[in-house]
Scaffold this motif. Structure first.
Motif, short mmCIF file in Angstrom:
data_model
loop_
_atom_site.label_atom_id
_atom_site.label_comp_id
_atom_site.label_asym_id
_atom_site.label_seq_id
_atom_site.Cartn_x
_atom_site.Cartn_y
_atom_site.Cartn_z
N LEU A 295 0.83 -1.21 0.00
CA LEU A 295 0.00 0.00 0.00
C LEU A 295 0.86 1.25 0.00
O LEU A 295 0.44 2.31 -0.44
CB LEU A 295 -0.79 0.05 1.31
N PHE A 296 2.03 1.11 0.59
CA PHE A 296 2.90 2.26 0.81
C PHE A 296 4.16 2.10 -0.03
O PHE A 296 4.65 0.97 -0.12
CB PHE A 296 3.29 2.35 2.30
N PRO A 297 4.78 3.11 -0.60
CA PRO A 297 4.42 4.51 -0.48
C PRO A 297 3.11 4.85 -1.21
O PRO A 297 2.71 4.06 -2.05
CB PRO A 297 5.61 5.22 -1.16
N PRO A 298 2.46 5.98 -0.85
CA PRO A 298 2.94 7.08 0.01
C PRO A 298 2.82 6.75 1.50
O PRO A 298 1.81 6.17 1.93
CB PRO A 298 2.00 8.23 -0.34
N ASN A 299 3.80 7.14 2.24
CA ASN A 299 3.81 6.88 3.68
C ASN A 299 2.68 7.58 4.42
O ASN A 299 2.29 7.15 5.51
CB ASN A 299 5.14 7.33 4.28
N LYS A 300 2.18 8.65 3.82
CA LYS A 300 1.09 9.42 4.46
C LYS A 300 -0.11 8.50 4.77
O LYS A 300 -0.83 8.71 5.75
CB LYS A 300 0.67 10.52 3.49
N CYS B 227 1.71 -6.73 7.18
CA CYS B 227 0.36 -6.23 6.84
C CYS B 227 -0.39 -7.29 6.04
O CYS B 227 -1.56 -7.59 6.31
CB CYS B 227 0.44 -4.94 6.02
N GLY B 228 0.28 -7.87 5.06
CA GLY B 228 -0.37 -8.87 4.22
C GLY B 228 -0.73 -10.11 5.01
O GLY B 228 -1.84 -10.65 4.92
N GLU B 229 0.24 -10.57 5.82
CA GLU B 229 0.04 -11.78 6.60
C GLU B 229 -1.13 -11.62 7.59
O GLU B 229 -2.01 -12.47 7.68
CB GLU B 229 1.33 -12.01 7.38
N TYR B 230 -1.12 -10.51 8.32
CA TYR B 230 -2.18 -10.29 9.31
C TYR B 230 -3.54 -10.18 8.66
O TYR B 230 -4.54 -10.67 9.18
CB TYR B 230 -1.87 -9.04 10.15
N THR B 231 -3.58 -9.53 7.49
CA THR B 231 -4.87 -9.33 6.84
C THR B 231 -5.38 -10.63 6.24
O THR B 231 -6.54 -11.01 6.42
CB THR B 231 -4.75 -8.23 5.76
N MET C 54 2.48 1.92 -5.94
CA MET C 54 2.94 0.68 -6.57
C MET C 54 1.83 -0.09 -7.29
O MET C 54 1.96 -0.46 -8.42
CB MET C 54 3.56 -0.25 -5.52
N PHE C 55 0.74 -0.36 -6.56
CA PHE C 55 -0.36 -1.14 -7.13
C PHE C 55 -1.66 -0.38 -6.89
O PHE C 55 -1.78 0.32 -5.88
CB PHE C 55 -0.47 -2.52 -6.45
N PRO C 56 -2.65 -0.53 -7.78
CA PRO C 56 -3.92 0.17 -7.55
C PRO C 56 -4.67 -0.40 -6.35
O PRO C 56 -4.72 -1.63 -6.17
CB PRO C 56 -4.71 -0.11 -8.85
N VAL C 57 -5.18 0.47 -5.51
CA VAL C 57 -6.06 0.07 -4.41
C VAL C 57 -7.26 1.00 -4.49
O VAL C 57 -7.11 2.22 -4.40
CB VAL C 57 -5.37 0.21 -3.03
N GLU C 58 -8.45 0.43 -4.71
CA GLU C 58 -9.63 1.26 -5.00
C GLU C 58 -10.33 1.70 -3.73
O GLU C 58 -10.31 1.02 -2.70
CB GLU C 58 -10.61 0.48 -5.88
#
Ligand SMILES: Cc1cc2nc3c(=O)[nH]c(=O)nc-3n(C[C@H](O)[C@H](O)[C@H](O)COP(=O)(O)OP(=O)(O)OC[C@H]3O[C@@H](n4cnc5c(N)ncnc54)[C@H](O)[C@@H]3O)c2cc1C
Length: 486
Positions: free
Chosen positions: A293-298, A322-326, A348-352
């Motif tokens: 999900l990151f960057p952006p770090n914000k 993050c991936g493992e926990y989710t 990096m990758f689209p997240v809608e």
């Protein structure tokens, strides 16, 4: 299972003629195989490496090239970081679980500085500069970064944090650079390389020791040759993320990840060869599951919530955590809640964005969450965030701020809709000398293994660099020990 239809185990008495002999036979020319080859050759062994692809490198050459090293390497010191083998061990024992394997982690940490020097000696350059961004320096040639969760909750309270991701000096193609040097080093040590050559079976003597292999090669008369290995065979043939049946059978959670990380030769053949001669495979369900999900770090100022609107993890954790926990703990059903001030598109990758609300109550309704739960999550978080605190998950203070600027939005982290990427971590059980083990804990004579054909140091809780790290470290041990037997 997908792959060869021939038996994976052959008895020596059925081999009428050995076509060739060597001291150490290495199956696969990725990082584990190259490291084994260099060390076996240095020990004076006659080494043959067989590689089923048309060129060496494997998945390792496509990788980001990060190597997990610590304990006070010259790069750590030059960048102003103190580290000890003890702190590295404490972190890995806390992160690489459940039930991390101290017998592998301990030598890995104790000899990490020596391992750094060995890699550098093969010609791999590292720039003594620190990358502060989100885990991986995709656009710089910096040599050091935090590549796990060392500096965030709960690990920063367990061990003194230090960055341990060591990166070959190049802006792109870092894994290729690493492998170029290792391959050149192995070849200049006089090893023999056979390309387009796939190991299809291991040959076993009457005392159950592995004494050679059957190698298929379209150019060989009859399509295959037999190779006797006096010292031993090293399985360094990668993992199984590209074998659909094996993933379905052993690691079904990984089926839900959109991106499979590796090459088509990560089909588990190395693991199946080991199983065929009596090896045990362990932790076959585990994998590195990255949620990028990151960057952006914000965006780390947002909140991970599950399908019920409850938080479950500090958002400044490493992408693998993050991936493992989710995926494992929240059934791959979660969202990142953001407000108008912090929303940005992931790079990096689209997240809608799947839901938007002028109020949190509206957002909660759109997401079909139990009434009041998301409102309570945000109101509790905001109350403490106003003082820069996160008592529940102790996210770093620089990422803690109230989410109170409408509209509010939910970014979709559901596994089917988002770019989770995965490679397998389960494989053959080895001991600290890279000897392949049976289920009863005995070493199979003549059989060694390293890299993703094995279950190595990251039993779960992966940090970037641990795969190339343990592949090269135990690859070296496999090569040395096989050479010693010849
Ligand atoms: C994009 C990307 C980025 C990554 N970034 C990192 C990173 O920064 N740090 C990190 O630690 N990990 C990273 N990884 C994961 C890491 O690259 C791999 O897990 C690791 O390189 C595996 O090394 P290996 O030697 O076990 O396997 P490989 O490098 O895949 O080598 C195995 C070789 O064996 C050959 N082979 C297979 N079966 C046979 C057979 N039967 N006979 C003969 N040859 C055979 C294969 O063709 C292959 O060449 C990344 C992966 C990718 C794809």
């Amino acid at each position: 299972m997908q792959g060869t239809d021939q038996p994976l185990r052959r008895d020596e008495r059925d081999i009428s003629n050995w076509d060739a002999e060597c001291d150490v036979l290495i199956i696969g020319f990725g990082v584990a195989g190259a490291s084994a080859a260099i060390e076996a050759a240095a020990a004076g062994a006659r080494v043959v490496v067989v590689e089923r692809a048309g060129g060496p490198g494997g998945t390792s050459a496509l990788s980001g090239g990060l190597i997990y090293l610590g304990g006070g390497t010259p790069i750590q010191k030059a960048c102003g970081f103190e580290d000890t083998a003890e702190d590295m061990f404490k972190y890995m024992m806390a992160a690489c679980g459940p039930q991390p394997d101290a017998s592998l982690i301990e030598p890995y940490c104790n000899e990490s500085v020596e391992h750094f020097h060995w890699i550098a000696k093969q010609g791999v350059p590292f720039k003594p500069s620190f990358f502060e961004g989100a885990h991986e320096p995709f656009t710089t040639d910096d040599g050091l970064t935090y590549s796990g969760s060392e500096h965030v909750h709960p690990f920063n309270e367990i061990a003194q944090p230090a960055p341990r991701g060591h990166i070959p000096q190049q802006v792109s193609g870092k894994g290729g650079l690493l492998m170029k040097h290792l391959i050149e080093s192995a070849q200049s040590a006089g090893i023999e390389t056979r390309l387009n050559s796939r190991c299809d079976a291991l040959v076993v003597a009457s005392d159950d020791s592995v004494v050679g292999a059957v190698i298929s090669n379209p150019d060989a008369p009859g399509g295959s040759t037999t190779l006797r290995a006096r010292g031993g065979v090293v399985l360094a043939a990668g993992g199984f993320i590209f074998n659909r049946e094996m993933v379905h059978h052993y690691a079904p959670a990984l089926e839900r990840c959109k991106y499979k990380v590796g090459t088509e030769n990560d089909d588990g053949l190395g693991i199946r060869l080991g199983l065929a001669v009596g090896a045990e495979a362990i932790r076959m369900e585990t994998g590195d599951i990255s949620l990028v999900l990151f960057p952006p770090n914000k965006l780390r100022q947002g909140l991970f919530v599950n399908q019920f609107g409850q938080r479950y993890l500090n958002e400044d954790a490493y992408m693998g955590r993050c991936g493992e926990y989710t995926l494992y703990h929240q059934e791959g059903h979660a969202y990142l809640i953001v407000d108008d001030q912090i929303y940005e598109r992931p790079e990096m990758f689209p997240v809608e964005v799947v839901a938007v609300g002028e109020t949190v109550a509206e957002l909660e309704g759109e997401l079909g969450m139990p009434t009041g739960q998301l409102q309570q999550t945000l109101s509790y978080y905001n109350e403490h965030a106003a003082r820069g605190e996160d008592p529940l998950f102790r996210k770093g203070a620089h990422y803690v701020k109230p989410l109170d600027t409408p509209p509010f939005a939910a970014m979709d982290l559901r596994a089917e809709n988002t770019g989770y990427s995965a490679f397998t971590l389960g494989g053959l059980r080895i001991d600290a000398q890279a000897r392949v083990q049976t289920a009863s804990g005995e070493a199979i004579p003549g059989l060694f293994a390293a890299g993703r054909t094995t279950s190595g140091v990251p039993k779960q809780g992966y940090s970037s660099g641990m795969s190339i790290g343990d592949g090269s470290f135990f690859g070296r041990r496999a090569g040395r020990n096989a050479a010693a037997k010849s």
